[in-house]
Write an enzyme that holds these catalytic residues in place. Structure first.
Site, PDB file in Angstrom:
ATOM      1  N   SER A   1      15.247  14.907   3.611  1.00 23.24           N
ATOM      2  CA  SER A   1      16.203  13.982   4.213  1.00 23.24           C
ATOM      3  C   SER A   1      15.511  12.817   4.906  1.00 23.24           C
ATOM      4  CB  SER A   1      17.071  14.727   5.228  1.00 23.24           C
ATOM      5  OG  SER A   1      17.923  13.827   5.907  1.00 23.24           O
TER       6      SER A   1
ATOM      7  N   ARG B   1       0.832  -1.212   0.000  1.00 21.90           N
ATOM      8  CA  ARG B   1       0.000   0.000   0.000  1.00 21.90           C
ATOM      9  C   ARG B   1       0.866   1.261   0.000  1.00 21.90           C
ATOM     10  NH1 ARG B   1      -3.251  -3.643  -0.634  1.00 21.90           N
ATOM     11  NH2 ARG B   1      -2.772  -3.076  -2.739  1.00 21.90           N
TER      12      ARG B   1
ATOM     13  N   GLU C   1       2.163   1.573  -3.413  1.00 19.75           N
ATOM     14  CA  GLU C   1       1.066   2.065  -4.242  1.00 19.75           C
ATOM     15  C   GLU C   1       0.852   3.569  -4.030  1.00 19.75           C
ATOM     16  OE1 GLU C   1      -3.282   0.295  -5.150  1.00 19.75           O
ATOM     17  OE2 GLU C   1      -2.916   0.787  -3.041  1.00 19.75           O
TER      18      GLU C   1
END
Length: 156
Positions: A122, A96, A99
């Site tokens: 960073s 997920r 995604e």
């Protein structure tokens, strides 16, 4: 003296042992991190092989998990970071996030550059937090905060 690791397997093996001890003792990551002076997410990352703990924190964590001296020393060593297999994640939770970056990665990049200019966020000077909140429409929501220092690109 600061030591560095060059092989990810030793920390992955340690992470497996840590997770087994954590389960046997029925401890949460928050309980393990408590008293270290470090964030739950940072300690969790160290326990999973992605960060190094300061000596005091490593000893505190080691005592809670009944780790031997070698394991406590390994927790203090600079790991080989970002060593997740070089493939698309198959774990549903990790997928997920993959995604989300597939869908929103270009949006995040565009917004960061528009607001800050050319540079990066960073992952070294970085904080991570995960909270569970009630969803007004029912159920629960995850609020994930990624807080990284902006580092501008410097022409040379």
């Amino acid at each position: 003296m600061i030591q560095s690791q060059i092989n990810r397997n030793i920390r992955l093996d340690l992470a497996d042992a840590i997770l087994l001890s954590k389960a046997k003792k029925d401890l949460s990551f928050a309980e393990i991190a408590d008293g270290t002076g470090l964030a739950e997410a940072f300690v969790t990352a160290a326990l999973l092989g992605q960060q190094a703990l300061p000596a005091d924190a490593a000893r505190q964590v080691g005592a809670k998990l009944d780790l031997d001296e070698d394991a406590i020393l390994l927790l203090q060593m600079i790991p080989l970071r970002g060593c997740i297999d070089d493939r698309i994640p198959t774990d549903p939770t990790m997928y997920r996030f993959y995604e989300m970056l597939q869908v929103y990665g270009t949006t995040l990049k565009a917004l960061v550059h528009e607001k800050f200019g050319d540079g990066i966020i960073s992952a070294i000077n970085f904080k991570l937090d995960v909270k569970k909140v009630a969803d007004p429409e029912g159920g629960e929501r995850a609020v994930i905060t990624l807080d990284g220092k902006y580092l501008p690109t410097k022409p040379f």
